[in-house]
Structure formats: C-alpha cells, structure tokens
Design an enzyme around this catalytic site. Structure first.
Site, mmCIF file in Angstrom:
data_model
loop_
_atom_site.group_PDB
_atom_site.id
_atom_site.type_symbol
_atom_site.label_atom_id
_atom_site.label_comp_id
_atom_site.label_asym_id
_atom_site.label_seq_id
_atom_site.Cartn_x
_atom_site.Cartn_y
_atom_site.Cartn_z
ATOM 1 C CE LYS A 70 -4.181 -1.723 2.242
ATOM 2 N NZ LYS A 70 -5.247 -1.444 3.192
ATOM 3 C CB ALA A 128 -2.134 5.574 16.795
ATOM 4 C CE1 TYR A 225 -11.899 -7.716 7.914
ATOM 5 C CE2 TYR A 225 -12.945 -9.860 7.657
ATOM 6 C CZ TYR A 225 -11.867 -9.026 7.459
ATOM 7 O OH TYR A 225 -10.755 -9.500 6.826
HETATM 8 P P1 ATR Z 1 -3.812 -1.743 11.387
HETATM 9 O O1 ATR Z 1 -3.212 -1.622 10.019
HETATM 10 O O2 ATR Z 1 -4.947 -2.714 11.464
HETATM 11 O O3 ATR Z 1 -4.167 -0.420 11.949
HETATM 12 P P2 ATR Z 1 -1.432 -1.737 12.998
HETATM 13 O O4 ATR Z 1 -0.860 -0.686 12.110
HETATM 14 O O5 ATR Z 1 -0.573 -2.878 13.426
HETATM 15 O O6 ATR Z 1 -2.696 -2.410 12.306
HETATM 16 O O7 ATR Z 1 -2.068 -1.020 14.294
HETATM 17 C C1 ATR Z 1 -2.682 -1.730 15.317
HETATM 18 C C2 ATR Z 1 -3.175 -0.728 16.360
HETATM 19 O O8 ATR Z 1 -3.895 -1.440 17.354
HETATM 20 C C3 ATR Z 1 -2.067 0.009 17.077
HETATM 21 O O9 ATR Z 1 -2.541 1.295 17.385
HETATM 22 C C4 ATR Z 1 -1.872 -0.814 18.359
HETATM 23 O O10 ATR Z 1 -1.388 -0.085 19.466
HETATM 24 P P3 ATR Z 1 0.213 0.171 19.684
HETATM 25 O O11 ATR Z 1 0.587 1.234 18.694
HETATM 26 O O12 ATR Z 1 0.320 0.631 21.098
HETATM 27 O O13 ATR Z 1 0.868 -1.155 19.421
HETATM 28 C C5 ATR Z 1 -3.285 -1.224 18.638
HETATM 29 N N1 ATR Z 1 -3.367 -2.464 19.423
HETATM 30 C C6 ATR Z 1 -2.931 -3.698 19.061
HETATM 31 N N2 ATR Z 1 -3.212 -4.606 20.021
HETATM 32 C C7 ATR Z 1 -3.830 -3.912 21.031
HETATM 33 C C8 ATR Z 1 -4.353 -4.259 22.300
HETATM 34 N N3 ATR Z 1 -4.318 -5.524 22.730
HETATM 35 N N4 ATR Z 1 -4.896 -3.280 23.055
HETATM 36 C C9 ATR Z 1 -4.942 -2.003 22.637
HETATM 37 N N5 ATR Z 1 -4.458 -1.603 21.442
HETATM 38 C C10 ATR Z 1 -3.920 -2.539 20.646
#
Ligand code: ATR
Length: 282
Positions: A70, A128, A225
């Site tokens: 992407k 984020a 989903y």
């Molecule tokens: P995507 O492309 O789906 O957004 P990503 O870029 O890996 O996937 O982002 C995952 C997000 O979910 C991140 O904001 C992550 O928080 P961190 O930046 O602190 O890692 C958040 N996330 C993942 N697992 C989590 C959890 N168990 N509780 C809260 N936030 C979570």
C-alpha cells in the site's frame, strides 16, 4: 462469462488467496451486466514494479492494493489523490490516469454515515496504526468538530494527531493513552475502534470500553469484522448505543473502488450479500 473483450481489474498483495474482494466485485459486475472480471495476483515485494508495468502493458483497468504494497506502490503512480497522499498509502489504482486513492478511510466514513452524519461531531478513535491513519484523515475531511486519538502507545497517537491537525482539514486533534478512554466517552458522539481487540480467535478479549461508560446517543464502529458482533459492539448494544459493523467498511471501500474504476454506482446490496456469503455471515 469471460470473453475476448472482458476488462480486468485485480487485487495485488502478498498473500491474497483469502481475500473477500473477488466474489464481492464479480457479483457486482454480474448484477450490472458489465463485461468485467476481478482476479487476485500474489505479488512478491521484489516484483511490484514489474507487476505495475506488466498491468499497464496488459491494459488492466484497475487494481486494489493490499499488504505489503500500500505504501511502496505510490512511487510507480503518476498522481495520488489528496487525502490518500496525506494518509501516505493507497489501496486503489485507476489505470486510466495511473492515479492512486485510499478508499479504506472512505469505507469507514460511509459505514458510519449510514447511521449518523460525521459533520460537527465529537469523534474518539482508538488505535494509531494504518487503519486509524486512513480513517482519521477522512473523519477530518467529512467535517468532524473534534477528534481525539487514543492509543496503547500514546506517542504514536500524538504523532498521528499532529499529522491530522497539520493537514488543515480539522482544528487541533487531541491524543491520549487508551487507558483514559472512559474520560472521553461521555462527550463523544462517535467511537471508532481500529485496534484488533476482540478479533477472532480472541473474541473474549476485554473490550476497550464497557457499556457503563457508553450512552444512548453514541455510535460505535468496530473495524474488526470477524466476528461480526465484537465484544465492543455487544457492550454498545447493551448501553443502547448504535453499533456499526466492520463488514460495512469492507463493503463501502469496495463500492468506492468500483466507482473509481467504472464510473458507475456500485450495487451495494448485491455486494453485501456476496461479502456475507464469503465471510459466512448469511
Ligand atoms: P492496522 O493496520 O490494522 O491499523 P497496525 O498498524 O498494526 O494495524 O495497528 C494496530 C493498532 O492497534 C495500534 O494502534 C496498536 O497499538 P500500539 O501502537 O500501542 O501497538 C493497537 N493495538 C494492538 N493490540 C492492542 C491491544 N491488545 N490493546 C490495545 N491496542 C492494541
């Protein structure tokens, strides 16, 4: 039926075999009697440039782009849509003008707007990462009044919030740790969860917020989903809040891509049926 005249659109990614997009788009083409077919190509990162050049040579009409291409695909395009450029990622390419778009964020916004308008609303976004980034810029573009980005790692929330603020699409964007979420929900109109919390197989995860802290006027969208009704959406329903299901984001990102390639409005009801069948949600 595929004929000598059939126009091809495709998904590129790595891997792609479990994608829900081919059945969704092919059902749409069939419904509108359009001479198009949608296929998926597994493209190794090292072959991305030749895949784009090859697609041009083969007169392919459009691509959807998924992980891991992407961001890297943008250097092979002639033009990038303004919001996609702010996001820094594209998921749709129109080969007519080699222009890239990001319909992921539009998909979320359209899903939410089935239930409530975003204009003038107070929006809280959890997470984020990539999905949050795509959605945040579109929430800003659609006229939200205020936005707060909450994340486990607050520094990442702060960086995204400052990028969205600097876009000029919205005023100052707040950020905080996700552990503070309850303090923000009382004044929120819309809660958007982009974290994987509650995603299969971890369906019994502790939700990012519970019904006690939600209210009846809140709209809660979960980008997850699978399952269809996540633990967060269950809490939302318990509180009398309005749930927006992750499947709708998939549907509307597809509908937007369809429109970009063909210039026609997508038959969303038909596409939703195909999507539900693929995801076993019938
Ligand atoms: P995507 O492309 O789906 O957004 P990503 O870029 O890996 O996937 O982002 C995952 C997000 O979910 C991140 O904001 C992550 O928080 P961190 O930046 O602190 O890692 C958040 N996330 C993942 N697992 C989590 C959890 N168990 N509780 C809260 N936030 C979570």
């Amino acid at each position: 039926m595929i004929k000598g005249s059939t126009n091809i659109v495709a998904l590129i990614g790595h891997p792609v075999e479990h994608s829900f997009s081919p059945p969704m788009h092919n059902r749409a083409f069939e419904k509108l009697n359009m001479d198009y077919a949608y296929v998926a190509f597994d493209v190794e990162p090292a072959n991305l440039k030749s895949a784009i050049e090859g697609a041009k040579a083969l007169n392919i009409k459009g691509f959807n782009v998924t992980i891991p291409h992407k961001i890297s695909v943008m250097e092979f395009l002639d033009e990038i849509d303004e919001v996609a450029s702010l996001i820094g990622a594209v998921n749709t390419i129109d080969f007519k003008n080699m222009k890239g778009y990001n319909t992921d964020g539009i998909g979320a916004v359209k899903a939410i707007e089935e239930v409530t308008s975003i204009k003038g609303k107070n929006v809280v976004i959890a997470g984020a990462g990539g999905a949050s980034r795509a959605i945040s810029f579109y929430i800003a573009k659609y006229g939200a009044d205020t936005m707060t980005i909450l994340n486990r790692n607050p520094l990442k929330a702060q960086n995204l919030a400052s990028d969205v603020s600097n876009s000029g699409l919205i005023g100052e964007v707040k950020s905080d740790s996700i552990s503070e979420i309850n303090a923000y929900l009382a004044d929120a109109d819309i809660l958007i969860d982009t974290t994987p919390v509650g995603m299969h197989p971890n369906v019994d995860d502790e939700p990012i917020a519970t019904s006690q802290n939600m209210h009846e006027d809140l709209v809660v969208f979960d980008a997850v989903y699978n399952p269809n009704e996540t633990v967060l959406l269950k809490e939302a329903i318990k509180a009398g809040a309005k749930p927006v299901y992750g499947i709708k984001m998939l549907l509307y990102q597809g509908a937007e891509s369809f429109k970009i390639w063909t210039g026609r409005d997508a038959p969303v009801d038909e596409m939703e049926m195909a999507l539900r069948k693929t995801l076993n949600l019938e």
